[in-house]
Design a protein around this motif. Structure first.
Motif, PDB file in Angstrom:
ATOM      1  N   ALA A  17     127.332  -1.293 -33.260  1.00  0.00           N
ATOM      2  CA  ALA A  17     126.586  -1.943 -34.350  1.00  0.00           C
ATOM      3  C   ALA A  17     125.688  -3.007 -33.745  1.00  0.00           C
ATOM      4  CB  ALA A  17     127.547  -2.592 -35.344  1.00  0.00           C
TER       5      ALA A  17
ATOM      6  N   PHE B 174     121.333  -4.440 -33.127  1.00  0.00           N
ATOM      7  CA  PHE B 174     119.925  -4.067 -33.119  1.00  0.00           C
ATOM      8  C   PHE B 174     119.300  -4.294 -31.753  1.00  0.00           C
ATOM      9  CE2 PHE B 174     119.867  -8.566 -34.508  1.00  0.00           C
ATOM     10  CZ  PHE B 174     118.947  -9.108 -33.619  1.00  0.00           C
TER      11      PHE B 174
ATOM     12  N   ASP C  67     117.549  -1.097 -36.073  1.00  0.00           N
ATOM     13  CA  ASP C  67     119.001  -1.053 -36.286  1.00  0.00           C
ATOM     14  C   ASP C  67     119.568   0.107 -35.464  1.00  0.00           C
ATOM     15  OD1 ASP C  67     121.580  -0.890 -37.219  1.00  0.00           O
ATOM     16  OD2 ASP C  67     121.034  -0.197 -39.229  1.00  0.00           O
TER      17      ASP C  67
ATOM     18  N   LYS D 230     122.313   1.655 -35.559  1.00  0.00           N
ATOM     19  CA  LYS D 230     123.120   2.668 -36.246  1.00  0.00           C
ATOM     20  C   LYS D 230     122.250   3.564 -37.133  1.00  0.00           C
ATOM     21  CE  LYS D 230     127.445   2.844 -38.797  1.00  0.00           C
ATOM     22  NZ  LYS D 230     128.402   1.953 -39.466  1.00  0.00           N
ATOM     23  N   THR D 231     121.452   2.966 -38.020  1.00  0.00           N
ATOM     24  CA  THR D 231     120.680   3.774 -38.982  1.00  0.00           C
ATOM     25  C   THR D 231     119.310   4.161 -38.448  1.00  0.00           C
ATOM     26  OG1 THR D 231     119.642   1.854 -40.007  1.00  0.00           O
ATOM     27  CG2 THR D 231     121.786   2.536 -40.889  1.00  0.00           C
TER      28      THR D 231
ATOM     29  N   SER E  78     116.784   2.434 -38.759  1.00  0.00           N
ATOM     30  CA  SER E  78     115.765   1.779 -39.580  1.00  0.00           C
ATOM     31  C   SER E  78     115.093   0.707 -38.731  1.00  0.00           C
ATOM     32  CB  SER E  78     116.389   1.064 -40.775  1.00  0.00           C
ATOM     33  OG  SER E  78     116.975   1.984 -41.613  1.00  0.00           O
ATOM     34  N   TRP E  79     113.793   0.538 -38.931  1.00  0.00           N
ATOM     35  CA  TRP E  79     113.093  -0.464 -38.131  1.00  0.00           C
ATOM     36  C   TRP E  79     112.044  -1.190 -38.960  1.00  0.00           C
ATOM     37  CZ3 TRP E  79     107.831  -0.329 -37.498  1.00  0.00           C
ATOM     38  CH2 TRP E  79     107.201   0.881 -37.832  1.00  0.00           C
TER      39      TRP E  79
ATOM     40  N   VAL F 255     116.378  -5.684 -41.697  1.00  0.00           N
ATOM     41  CA  VAL F 255     116.960  -4.872 -40.613  1.00  0.00           C
ATOM     42  C   VAL F 255     118.177  -5.585 -40.029  1.00  0.00           C
ATOM     43  CG1 VAL F 255     116.546  -3.814 -38.357  1.00  0.00           C
ATOM     44  CG2 VAL F 255     114.750  -3.757 -40.104  1.00  0.00           C
ATOM     45  N   VAL F 256     118.071  -6.900 -39.850  1.00  0.00           N
ATOM     46  CA  VAL F 256     119.213  -7.673 -39.335  1.00  0.00           C
ATOM     47  C   VAL F 256     120.409  -7.534 -40.283  1.00  0.00           C
ATOM     48  CG1 VAL F 256     120.052 -10.027 -38.980  1.00  0.00           C
ATOM     49  CG2 VAL F 256     117.908  -9.309 -37.950  1.00  0.00           C
TER      50      VAL F 256
ATOM     51  N   MET G 109     121.067  -5.116 -42.309  1.00  0.00           N
ATOM     52  CA  MET G 109     121.607  -3.766 -42.206  1.00  0.00           C
ATOM     53  C   MET G 109     122.450  -3.616 -40.932  1.00  0.00           C
ATOM     54  SD  MET G 109     119.333  -0.346 -42.581  1.00  0.00           S
ATOM     55  CE  MET G 109     118.166  -1.263 -43.521  1.00  0.00           C
ATOM     56  N   ALA G 110     121.941  -4.196 -39.852  1.00  0.00           N
ATOM     57  CA  ALA G 110     122.575  -4.014 -38.541  1.00  0.00           C
ATOM     58  C   ALA G 110     123.859  -4.817 -38.375  1.00  0.00           C
ATOM     59  CB  ALA G 110     121.583  -4.409 -37.450  1.00  0.00           C
TER      60      ALA G 110
ATOM     61  N   ALA H 112     129.102  -2.995 -41.335  1.00  0.00           N
ATOM     62  CA  ALA H 112     128.566  -2.412 -40.097  1.00  0.00           C
ATOM     63  C   ALA H 112     129.364  -2.897 -38.884  1.00  0.00           C
ATOM     64  CB  ALA H 112     127.093  -2.764 -39.939  1.00  0.00           C
TER      65      ALA H 112
END
Ligand code: ATP
Length: 183
Positions: free
Chosen positions: A34, A36, A55, A57-58, A60-61, A88-89, A91-92, A97
Motif C-alpha cells: 500500500a 504511492f 496509488d 494498489k489501484t 489511480s493517478w 490519491v493520497v 486512496m493510497a 488500504a
C-alpha cells in the motif's frame, strides 16, 4: 521491531528507481503493498514539466504539481494540485488500504506531499501500525513528528557511487528482512 527502511539522497540521484525495484521485488514474492509513488514528467524537449502521484494498489493517478499550474500553493517553481493529489493520497494510505497490506511504501516524504492536508496524518497513522515500511525521504525533511517516528529506521543514503550496487542487492535484502530471514 518492525523493519523500516528510509531511502534518502540528493535530488535526481535515483531514489525513485531504487524504490520501484524494491516494490517490484515485494510484489513478485506475493506481498501486498500500500502507498504511492511520485515521478517526474518531461516534455518532448526534455524539460521537466511537473510530477505525478500514483496509488500503487489501484494505479489511480493525478498531477501532484506542474510548472504551469495556476495553484497558489507553490514549491519552488511548481504549483501543487492540492485537491486532486490529496485524493490519491487518501486512496493510497486510508485505513483499509494500509491495514490490508503487508508493506507500506511511500515515495516520497517531501515538501510537495506535505502540502496535501491528508498526507501527514495518514502517514503517521500508517507508521503507528507497526508494519514493515519503505520510505523515500527528502534529504531536507525537517518535520519533527515524522522524524521522531522514523529515527530508529535503517537508513540508506543513495549516491552516484553506490546506486548500482544498491539496485542490485537491496531489493533481495529488504525482502529477506521483511520475511524475517535476515536480522
Ligand atoms: N542506477 C542508475 N543508473 C543509471 N541511471 C539511473 C540510475 N538510477 C536512476 N537513474 C536515472 O536518473 C534519473 C533520476 O532518477 P530518479 O527519478 O529515480 O531519481 P530521484 O532521486 O527519485 O529524483 P527526485 O529527487 O527528483 O525524486 C532518471 O532518469 C533515472 O533513469
Amino acid at each position: 521491531m518492525r523493519y523500516t527502511l528510509v531511502i534518502t539522497g540528493r535530488p535526481g540521484v535515483g531514489k525513485s528507481t531504487l524504490f520501484n525495484k524494491i516494490v517490484e521485488a515485494l510484489r513478485s514474492s506475493g506481498l501486498a503493498v500500500a502507498g504511492f509513488v511520485t515521478f517526474e514528467e518531461r516534455d518532448s524537449t526534455g524539460l521537466r514539466v511537473g510530477f505525478k502521484i500514483l496509488d500503487l494498489k489501484t494505479r489511480s493517478w493525478a498531477w501532484l504539481a506542474r510548472r504551469d499550474s495556476p495553484s497558489p500553493v507553490r514549491v519552488g517553481s511548481y504549483g501543487v494540485f492540492v485537491e486532486e493529489a490529496n485524493k490519491v493520497v487518501e486512496m493510497a494510505l486510508n485505513k483499509d488500504a494500509v491495514v490490508n497490506s503487508d508493506v507500506i511504501c511511500v515515495d516520497e516524504v517531501g515538501p510537495m506531499e506535505l502540502k496535501l492536508p491528508s498526507f501527514k496524518p495518514l502517514l503517521i497513522s500508517a507508521l503507528k501500525l507497526g508494519k514493515p515500511t519503505i520510505l523515500v525521504v527528502h534529504y531536507r525533511l525537517s518535520d519533527p513528528d515524522i522524524l521522531r517516528l522514523i529515527d530508529k529506521s535503517e537508513r540508506v543514503t543513495l549516491t552516484l557511487e553506490n546506486r548500482d550496487e544498491l539496485n542490485r542487492v537491496l531489493p533481495g535484502v529488504v525482502l529477506e528482512k521483511i520475511r524475517g530471514k535476515r536480522p
